[in-house]
Design an enzyme around this catalytic site. Structure first.
Site, PDB file in Angstrom:
ATOM      1  N   ALA A 126      -9.598   5.905   3.676  1.00 12.66           N
ATOM      2  CA  ALA A 126      -9.226   7.164   4.580  1.00 12.66           C
ATOM      3  C   ALA A 126     -10.498   8.092   4.569  1.00 12.66           C
ATOM      4  CB  ALA A 126      -7.981   7.854   4.113  1.00 12.66           C
ATOM      5  N   LYS A 167       0.682  -1.368  -0.099  1.00 15.23           N
ATOM      6  CA  LYS A 167      -0.087   0.065  -0.073  1.00 15.23           C
ATOM      7  C   LYS A 167       0.932   1.211   0.054  1.00 15.23           C
ATOM      8  CE  LYS A 167      -2.758   3.050   2.939  1.00 15.23           C
ATOM      9  NZ  LYS A 167      -3.858   3.271   3.877  1.00 15.23           N
ATOM     10  N   SER A 203      -9.129   3.912  11.482  1.00 14.73           N
ATOM     11  CA  SER A 203      -9.569   4.775  12.677  1.00 14.73           C
ATOM     12  C   SER A 203     -11.232   4.430  13.032  1.00 14.73           C
ATOM     13  CB  SER A 203      -9.167   6.141  12.430  1.00 14.73           C
ATOM     14  OG  SER A 203      -8.004   6.519  12.232  1.00 14.73           O
TER      15      SER A 203
END
Lengths: 67, 255
Positions: free
Chosen positions: B183, B96, B206
């Site tokens: 993201a 990545k 997250s």
């Protein structure tokens, strides 16, 4: 002779090979490691053969949580 | 549902799991299981002998593929070197690719990213680039030979969802490689929206790791990815300005 490993200076034997370096930072298990010397990757197949030079800047990396 | 394939590898799950942000390996393991993910990211950092346990151990036990990243790199040179180190350490060609241009937004540096991608493709890597929502850059990365493109929805860790759904839709419509939203997902609905916009998968870190209940959020996002993909494949009704009656008008009685 003095080398830098992961940002810290270490006194090591002048005949040291790259394969000897993880032990210097108390990492016995060589699995999952990658090593760069002076900004270049040293392939695992060469760890036993490549000598470490005086003043070498070594980075020993492993996979951690991230991304 | 149609299968999800990246660089010849077929995945049953369209969710890629980011391991960053978990404060406990135990929670990470349970959340990973709840997510159903078959691939998870790791970063490359200096060996710290004082750290206990290993993320690789968790992934190995879960039978989860490892996707190393070049997190923390700001130049193509550093990203290329990090990718090579990751390949040495982990024995995988997959990477990545992250090359960051700004340390507050963590947006990618497109120029450095493209340079790094081209070099790594030449070096035999399977490159999954974390990119912006710019359809031109996405096209350049695809043309360079990237195995997928991974546009951001909003800044890493911001939980702000998809700020430019129109650009994401343009990217998914035009791409010939898988598009993985990477993201900014904050909660389940963001993941569903990504899939409804035509993304082939999502990468979440997250939103799960920093949720109050990561395991429960992992389950929620798993469901959302499934729901969003099903909805996409089902073909939604268009958005109209005016009503379109759902009940027939003929046969109305005169009352």
């Amino acid at each position: 002779m003095i080398v830098t490993i992961n940002g810290n200076r270490h006194e090591i034997d002048p005949s040291s090979r790259v394969a000897d370096l993880p032990a210097i930072i108390h990492r016995a298990d060589l699995r999952g490691l990658a090593i760069a010397v002076n900004g270049e990757v040293v392939s695992r197949s060469e760890w036993e053969d490549v000598r470490v030079e005086e003043g070498a800047r070594v980075e020993i990396l492993q996979a951690v949580q991230g991304g | 549902m149609e299968k999800f394939e990246v660089a010849g590898r077929v995945f049953a799950s369209r969710l890629i799991f980011g391991t960053g942000g978990f404060t406990s390996l135990e929670v990470l393991a349970r959340a990973l299981e709840a997510s159903g993910a078959e691939m998870a990211t790791v970063a490359m950092r200096r060996v710290d002998p004082s750290s206990k346990g290993s993320v690789l151990g968790v992934l190995d036990e879960a039978g989860c593929d490892v996707l190393p990243n070049t997190a923390g790199c700001f130049t193509a040179r550093d990203a290329v070197l990090t990718a090579h180190l990751a390949r040495e350490a982990l024995g995988t060609n997959w990477i990545k690719l992250e090359v960051i241009g700004d340390d507050r937004t963590l947006f990618p540096d497109g120029t450095e990213l493209l340079t790094a991608a081209r070099q790594l493709i030449e070096d035999g890597f399977v490159v999954l680039p974390y990119t912006s929502d710019d359809p031109v850059l996405a096209r350049r990365l695809e043309d360079a030979g990237c195995a997928a493109v991974m546009p951001l929805g909003s800044p890493i860790g911001s939980g702000s969802g998809i700020r430019n759904p129109y650009n994401i839709a343009i990217i998914t419509e035009r791409a010939s490689v898988p598009v993985i939203l990477d993201a900014g997902i904050g909660t389940a609905s963001d993941a569903a929206i990504a899939m409804e916009l035509g993304c082939d998968g999502v990468l979440v870190a997250s939103s799960i790791a920093r949720a109050k209940d990561p395991v429960r959020m992992a389950e929620a996002i798993k469901s959302a990815v499934d729901a969003g993909r099903l909805a996409f494949e089902a073909g939604r009704i268009p958005r109209r300005l005016y009503a379109e009656p759902s009940t027939q008008t003929d046969g109305m009685p005169e009352l």
